[in-house]
Design a protein around this motif. Structure first.
Motif, mmCIF file in Angstrom:
data_model
loop_
_atom_site.group_PDB
_atom_site.id
_atom_site.type_symbol
_atom_site.label_atom_id
_atom_site.label_comp_id
_atom_site.label_asym_id
_atom_site.label_seq_id
_atom_site.Cartn_x
_atom_site.Cartn_y
_atom_site.Cartn_z
ATOM 1 N N GLY A 5 14.613 2.939 8.052
ATOM 2 C CA GLY A 5 14.349 2.755 9.462
ATOM 3 C C GLY A 5 12.874 2.552 9.769
ATOM 4 N N GLY A 6 12.012 3.044 8.909
ATOM 5 C CA GLY A 6 10.607 2.760 9.092
ATOM 6 C C GLY A 6 9.803 3.914 9.675
ATOM 7 N N ILE A 7 10.072 5.112 9.207
ATOM 8 C CA ILE A 7 9.269 6.232 9.686
ATOM 9 C C ILE A 7 8.614 6.901 8.486
ATOM 10 N N ILE A 8 7.306 7.031 8.551
ATOM 11 C CA ILE A 8 6.663 7.792 7.481
ATOM 12 C C ILE A 8 6.315 9.151 8.013
ATOM 13 N N LYS B 277 2.695 7.449 0.190
ATOM 14 C CA LYS B 277 2.920 6.745 1.454
ATOM 15 C C LYS B 277 3.494 5.340 1.256
ATOM 16 N N VAL B 278 3.205 4.733 0.132
ATOM 17 C CA VAL B 278 3.622 3.335 -0.027
ATOM 18 C C VAL B 278 4.517 3.109 -1.245
ATOM 19 N N PRO C 161 8.036 5.245 -1.308
ATOM 20 C CA PRO C 161 9.059 4.683 -0.408
ATOM 21 C C PRO C 161 9.584 3.323 -0.865
ATOM 22 N N LEU C 162 8.681 2.510 -1.447
ATOM 23 C CA LEU C 162 9.119 1.180 -1.874
ATOM 24 C C LEU C 162 9.962 1.229 -3.143
#
Lengths: 372, 270
Positions: B266-269, B184-185, B188-189
């Motif tokens: 865009g900011g969707i998990i 989750k973190v 993506p980073l």
């Protein structure tokens, strides 16, 4: 109020150096408690142990009566607001706040309701789709608070959360945090090295130094009845003078016998005497209990800060009246302005203003911000 | 003042610009020129039209390089993660160990793999078996993975080690278990590192000719081999046409990948 968190005999060392030494502390439900102390006193480590990011070498941690020493962070009903916020840069404001809810597989509708509620609380409505990296420090701070509170933890841990903000914003956020805490009615455990912040927000203050608790009490208790020279010096300004207890309610210091209000000490017992700068009245030399020569005067806005040499010991006096440097003045002290403390290992280390300078204070603040 | 500075800038930049024109832009034009001309230098589409004979080759090259890139990612991401999370002192040792094989020449390394995996090679002697490895797709993919793995690990490692350590704490504080912290973190980073890792493995994999020649045991011809054969045999125009098409294919692949990574910001998990 019931005990919510209890630390029993907690110790922690890094590389053989004890950071926390068999600490006992309980934290009541719904209280705003502040761990206050200088850099390296173990306050952040204590917070990290409660949060589950560090494991204590010794001792037990209880939450609501159940031992949670070995429970991992993600299973504790405790959330943290980190010093540098630690927002997720790949998510926008809305998704940052929704993060803990998504993990719990909460329905999309409920997420929306809860996130909106949080955004209202921290006054960030309309910021939903902004990237967190475009926000100011104060706004990031609010997102961090909203994210930590959205899943209704029992306890919120705050690790010097206002350290990176400028003074004005810090004052506003202090009020806001206190309001939020009262509105949602959960326990806040707050870590800071800023005594003013601690005094103005807390229900209870825990003063720490060298990995040990020095004093626990309400802000008024801590300020008016400091237990030792360290506490007296760390909370506000204090003149700490060596004195000798002649009998109950009579103390001799600087070769003068003062009336005081403390009793219960042995006859002739050496003690530390605390006199707050604002409690010393400047009078004409002949009317003074003690006389001394002014060595420096600094205008501070609300008052003048006057350093007076009385028999070789430099006192700090705060007065709204101007006195000229090099002048000889008298000082007058009311009996209830004198606070007697037992001698401790901190005696003689604090409370003398002979080497006083504002810069030293600021330097130590900068160090504290880097504390880990 | 401003003008003077810009003159200084152009003087300072001149050698680089000269280099770029001489060795990057000019050769590209030469490739394009050859691709669109016949042996006499007359303009023609024949070279490009003849490429339909090579469709299968393109397909096979794409298949093997995508697989190799994928395997590199599967092996490389955990490796990069473990290195990035190790204590600082040990990180240096791990990175050195990872780089160490690269100090040996690619050809020598490939020959060594041949010697190990060959029908009568070291592995078969050791296990006392008659495994036929050289000449299979697996051997070629293995060679690509072995040779290009560091190119996958390094950018991902750099990316992960730059992530604020509080991200791990914040994620687990908010309810992530160890696995979710990564999915989750952290993943993506570290996506930008993954993208550059994929690029750096995919591009040399799709254009390699040496690995496929040696480890393919002559049964494989990839696009890189074909280009090499064209140029060696003097068919410059066909060679140039294949090169051009491959460059375009790579550009398209990279374009798609960048698009994919942009969309993720865009900011969707999920």
């Amino acid at each position: 109020m019931a005990k919510l968190i209890e630390l029993k005999g907690i110790s922690k060392s890094y590389d053989g150096e004890k950071v926390i030494d068999s600490m006992n502390l309980y934290i009541r439900d719904k209280e705003f408690i502040t761990l206050l102390g200088p850099s390296g006193c173990g306050k952040t480590t204590t917070l990290r142990i409660i949060g589950g990011f560090e494991t204590a070498d010794e001792g037990q941690l209880y939450f609501d009566g159940v031992e949670i020493s070995d429970v991992p962070a993600h299973k504790r009903h405790v959330n943290t607001v980190f010093q540098k916020y630690a927002l997720f840069p790949h998510l926008n404001v809305y998704e940052n706040i929704a993060f803990p809810l998504r993990l719990k597989k909460v329905s999309e509708e409920e997420i929306k309701t809860k996130v909106t509620e949080m955004l209202k609380m921290v006054a960030l409505v309309g910021f939903e789709n902004k990237s967190v990296s475009t926000l100011s420090g104060g706004q990031q701070q609010r997102v961090a608070i909203a994210r930590a509170l959205v899943s209704h933890p029992r306890v919120l841990l705050l690790d010097e959360p206002l350290g990176a903000l400028d003074l004005k914003l810090r004052k506003d956020m202090q009020n806001e945090l206190k309001t939020i805490q009262q509105a949602i009615g959960i326990t806040f455990i707050y870590v800071t090295h800023d005594q003013e912040e601690a005094l103005s927000m807390s229900d209870t203050i825990v003063v720490m130094a060298d990995g040990e608790i020095q004093q626990i009490g309400t802000p008024t208790d801590i300020y008016n009845e400091p237990k030792n020279a360290f506490v007296a010096d760390f909370i506000g300004e204090s003149n700490i003078i060596d004195g000798i207890m002649l009998e109950d309610k009579k103390v001799k210091l600087a070769s003068h016998v003062f009336e005081c209000v403390d009793s219960g000490y042995e006859q002739g017992e050496p003690v530390d005497v605390v006199i707050r700068p604002e409690d010393v009245d400047v009078v004409a030399p002949e009317k003074g209990m003690l006389t001394g020569k002014v060595t420096s005067v600094t205008f501070k806005g609300v008052h003048y800060e006057i350093i007076v040499d009385i028999k070789g010991f430099k006192w700090m006096i705060q007065s709204t009246d101007y006195v000229a440097p090099e002048a000889t003045i008298g000082v007058y002290i009311e009996p209830d302005a004198i606070h007697i403390m037992k001698k401790s290992k901190y005696s003689g280390k604090f409370g003398d203003y002979s080497s006083f300078s504002d810069e030293i204070d600021q330097l130590s603040d900068a160090d504290a911000a880097e504390e880990f | 003042m401003k003008k003077k500075r810009s003159i200084m800038h152009s003087i300072a930049a001149a050698p680089h610009i000269f280099w770029a024109i001489l060795f990057i832009v000019l050769p590209l034009f030469i490739v394009v020129f050859y691709a669109f001309t016949d042996e006499s230098g007359a303009f023609t589409f024949d070279n490009l039209a003849s490429l339909k004979n090579y469709t299968k080759l393109f397909g096979l090259s794409l298949e093997l390089s995508v697989l190799a890139t994928f395997v590199c990612f599967l092996v490389g991401y955990p490796l990069a993660y473990i290195i990035a999370r190790a204590p600082a002192k040990r990180q240096k040792i791990y990175i050195m160990l990872l780089m160490l094989p690269m100090w040996t020449n690619l050809l020598i390394r490939t020959y060594s793999i041949m010697a190990i995996l060959d029908d009568g090679g070291f592995l078969n002697q050791l296990l006392n078996t008659e495994l036929h490895i050289i000449g299979t797709k697996g051997a070629v993919i293995f060679g690509m993975v072995y040779d290009f793995l560091p190119y996958m690990v390094l950018p991902i490692y750099t990316c992960i080690s730059k992530i604020d350590k509080h991200m791990w704490e914040a994620a687990s504080d908010l309810g992530c278990n160890t696995f979710q912290v990564i999915t989750k973190v952290i993943f993506p980073l570290s996506l930008s590192g993954v993208i550059s890792g994929i690029t750096m493995v995919f591009v040399p994999s799709i254009s390699t000719f040496y690995i496929s020649q040696k480890l393919g045991g002559g049964t494989f011809e990839l696009i890189g081999d074909t280009i090499e054969r064209q140029f060696v045999s003097g068919a410059l125009n066909t060679g140039a046409a294949i090169s051009l098409v491959m460059m375009i294919l790579i550009l398209i692949s990279l374009g798609i990948m960048n698009k994919f990574s942009d969309a993720d910001e865009g900011g969707i998990i999920v």
